[in-house]
Design an enzyme around this catalytic site. Structure first.
Site, mmCIF file in Angstrom:
data_model
loop_
_atom_site.group_PDB
_atom_site.id
_atom_site.type_symbol
_atom_site.label_atom_id
_atom_site.label_comp_id
_atom_site.label_asym_id
_atom_site.label_seq_id
_atom_site.Cartn_x
_atom_site.Cartn_y
_atom_site.Cartn_z
ATOM 1 N N LYS A 75 0.829 -1.208 0.000
ATOM 2 C CA LYS A 75 0.000 0.000 0.000
ATOM 3 C C LYS A 75 0.861 1.254 0.000
ATOM 4 C CE LYS A 75 -4.340 -1.847 0.928
ATOM 5 N NZ LYS A 75 -5.662 -1.844 1.504
ATOM 6 N N LYS B 48 -3.432 -11.386 -6.793
ATOM 7 C CA LYS B 48 -4.671 -11.590 -6.036
ATOM 8 C C LYS B 48 -5.838 -10.851 -6.706
ATOM 9 C CE LYS B 48 -5.795 -9.222 -2.356
ATOM 10 N NZ LYS B 48 -6.098 -8.613 -1.051
ATOM 11 N N LYS C 271 -10.311 -5.555 -5.636
ATOM 12 C CA LYS C 271 -11.240 -4.543 -6.140
ATOM 13 C C LYS C 271 -10.495 -3.286 -6.593
ATOM 14 C CE LYS C 271 -12.178 -3.801 -1.305
ATOM 15 N NZ LYS C 271 -12.795 -4.613 -0.278
HETATM 16 P P1 ATP Z 1 -7.991 -4.179 -1.598
HETATM 17 O O1 ATP Z 1 -7.982 -4.913 -2.898
HETATM 18 O O2 ATP Z 1 -8.529 -2.777 -1.684
HETATM 19 O O3 ATP Z 1 -6.706 -4.292 -0.839
HETATM 20 P P2 ATP Z 1 -9.399 -6.448 -0.634
HETATM 21 O O4 ATP Z 1 -10.245 -6.816 -1.799
HETATM 22 O O5 ATP Z 1 -8.168 -7.226 -0.373
HETATM 23 O O6 ATP Z 1 -9.060 -4.894 -0.691
HETATM 24 P P3 ATP Z 1 -10.204 -6.463 2.162
HETATM 25 O O7 ATP Z 1 -11.278 -5.615 2.745
HETATM 26 O O8 ATP Z 1 -8.796 -6.090 2.470
HETATM 27 O O9 ATP Z 1 -10.396 -6.506 0.605
HETATM 28 O O10 ATP Z 1 -10.432 -7.982 2.542
HETATM 29 C C1 ATP Z 1 -11.593 -8.496 3.144
HETATM 30 C C2 ATP Z 1 -11.455 -9.994 3.327
HETATM 31 O O11 ATP Z 1 -11.448 -10.651 2.058
HETATM 32 C C3 ATP Z 1 -10.173 -10.429 4.047
HETATM 33 O O12 ATP Z 1 -10.474 -11.494 4.925
HETATM 34 C C4 ATP Z 1 -9.310 -10.898 2.915
HETATM 35 O O13 ATP Z 1 -8.366 -11.865 3.346
HETATM 36 C C5 ATP Z 1 -10.315 -11.507 1.957
HETATM 37 N N1 ATP Z 1 -9.855 -11.465 0.567
HETATM 38 C C6 ATP Z 1 -9.523 -10.357 -0.138
HETATM 39 N N2 ATP Z 1 -9.169 -10.664 -1.388
HETATM 40 C C7 ATP Z 1 -9.258 -12.021 -1.490
HETATM 41 C C8 ATP Z 1 -9.011 -12.962 -2.557
HETATM 42 N N3 ATP Z 1 -8.598 -12.572 -3.739
HETATM 43 N N4 ATP Z 1 -9.224 -14.264 -2.310
HETATM 44 C C9 ATP Z 1 -9.649 -14.683 -1.098
HETATM 45 N N5 ATP Z 1 -9.892 -13.856 -0.061
HETATM 46 C C10 ATP Z 1 -9.709 -12.537 -0.236
#
Ligand code: ATP
Ligand code: LTN
Length: 334
Positions: A117, A199, A202
């Site tokens: 980040k 990964k 969003k």
């Molecule tokens: P950003 O992409 O903005 O960093 P994010 O999509 O990773 O955000 P978070 O709010 O950080 O979203 O994550 C919420 C939950 O979803 C956490 O438990 C995280 O581990 C899970 N998560 C996020 N992305 C994935 C993914 N690609 N696969 C499985 N679990 C995920």
């Protein structure tokens, strides 16, 4: 009986629309765990974490209400498990500060999410982004949580939470439960549909890389059909098959079929047929959530009632821990 139930706490940031990765890696498991009589669960919208990245207030409010509606549309029952906004429970900031004062600069600088980040948000490299794990530890330790269901990317934050709990317990006296991460076997790390080494996220600038829970159905189907694969033709795991393997884990997560069974089911079939099956299974999962969401989001009074009563219950539990901590560190009782 209520007394020996295990505690669960987890949270998601209202930082944007929810992806299929968030659903499969986290939310879906919350729903399962919260139905289990042996657990008492608390679910949080981590809005205080969200402001580590600058938010447009209007959009932020919309994302927060959307996420609340999606929690419930996915099957969380607020009568069973309190659902609340982190910013409505002052105990988070109160314990957060104490834990910031017990976290070392060195351990925070090793956090991969911070390093990531810090690169992405170089223009707003604020201290909150750096101390984020201490606040996350407070979120968890306040509730004396036994189990924290999250995706793979959060395992480092769970480790630092355990370290902080042990550090405090050793410096004063046993105060915090040392929590365990609950990371699902399938779907803990859903990858981008356009680059299976990244990964699914969003914040990906290429929207074909992710599926949003609220994407229109035809868009979801298109995104899956366009997912990158490889030049081969077999539906199986292996070196160079990351794209197919990612689609297999999505299919496995939404159908509960094992990876072995999926390989057997699609033996001799082509990528086109497989992608159609994946798209159909994803749509089947997402459609009822979208329908329930559309109903819930109209009912703002009900949503308000849910988050207010969630914060009251959560606040009572959390303040017990804060009082204990304040006493132990030597603050004069008010
Ligand atoms: P950003 O992409 O903005 O960093 P994010 O999509 O990773 O955000 P978070 O709010 O950080 O979203 O994550 C919420 C939950 O979803 C956490 O438990 C995280 O581990 C899970 N998560 C996020 N992305 C994935 C993914 N690609 N696969 C499985 N679990 C995920
Ligand atoms: N950092 C988490 C969100 C989060 C969280 C928590 C998850 C904030 N506090 C407490 C579990 C427990 C993320 O997913 N980015």
């Amino acid at each position: 009986m209520a007394e020996n139930r295990k505690r669960i706490l987890s949270g998601i940031q209202p930082s944007g629309a929810l992806t299929l990765g968030n659903y499969v890696g986290a939310l879906r498991n919350w729903v399962e765990l919260s139905k289990d009589e042996n657990y008492e669960a608390y679910f949080m919208l981590a809005d205080m974490h969200t402001i580590t990245v600058r938010q447009d207030p209007k959009e932020f409010r919309k994302n927060a209400m959307d996420l609340l509606a999606l929690f419930m549309a996915s099957g969380l029952d607020p009568k069973r498990s309190p659902i609340f906004f982190q910013s409505h429970v002052p105990a988070h900031a109160m314990l957060g500060w104490v834990l910031v004062c017990n976290t070392y600069m060195g351990e925070l600088s090793r956090m991969t999410q911070y390093k990531d980040k810090a690169q992405k948000h170089a223009a707003n490299l604020n201290a909150g982004l750096f101390t984020y794990p201490s606040l996350m530890a407070a979120d968890i330790l306040l509730y004396q949580a036994d189990l924290v269901p999250v995706g793979q990317d959060q395992s480092q934050h769970l480790e630092i939470t355990r370290d902080l709990a042990n550090r405090f317990n050793n410096a004063y006296s046993p105060t915090f439960k040392v929590p365990e991460a609950y990371i699902p076997k399938v779907g803990a790390r859903i990858m981008s549909l356009q680059d299976p080494t990244q990964k699914m996220s969003k914040s990906d600038p290429n929207e074909n890389g992710y599926i949003l829970l609220l994407d229109p159905i035809d868009k979801i189907v298109k995104k899956i059909k366009r997912a990158v694969t490889d030049s081969g033709s077999e539906i199986r795991r292996g070196e160079g098959k990351e794209g197919i393997e990612n689609l297999m884990s999505i299919y496995s997560a939404v159908t509960n079929k094992s990876m072995d069974n999926i390989e057997a089911e699609f033996e001799g079939m082509g990528y086109g047929d497989f992608k159609s099956a994946v798209a159909e299974a994803v749509v089947e999962t997402v459609r009822p959530i979208q329908e329930r969401y559309a109903e819930l989001i109209k009912n703002k009074d009900y949503l308000k009632q849910v988050y207010k009563s969630g914060a009251e219950t959560a606040g009572r539990t959390a303040m017990k821990t804060v009082s204990k901590v304040y006493r132990k560190i030597g603050f004069i009782e008010p």
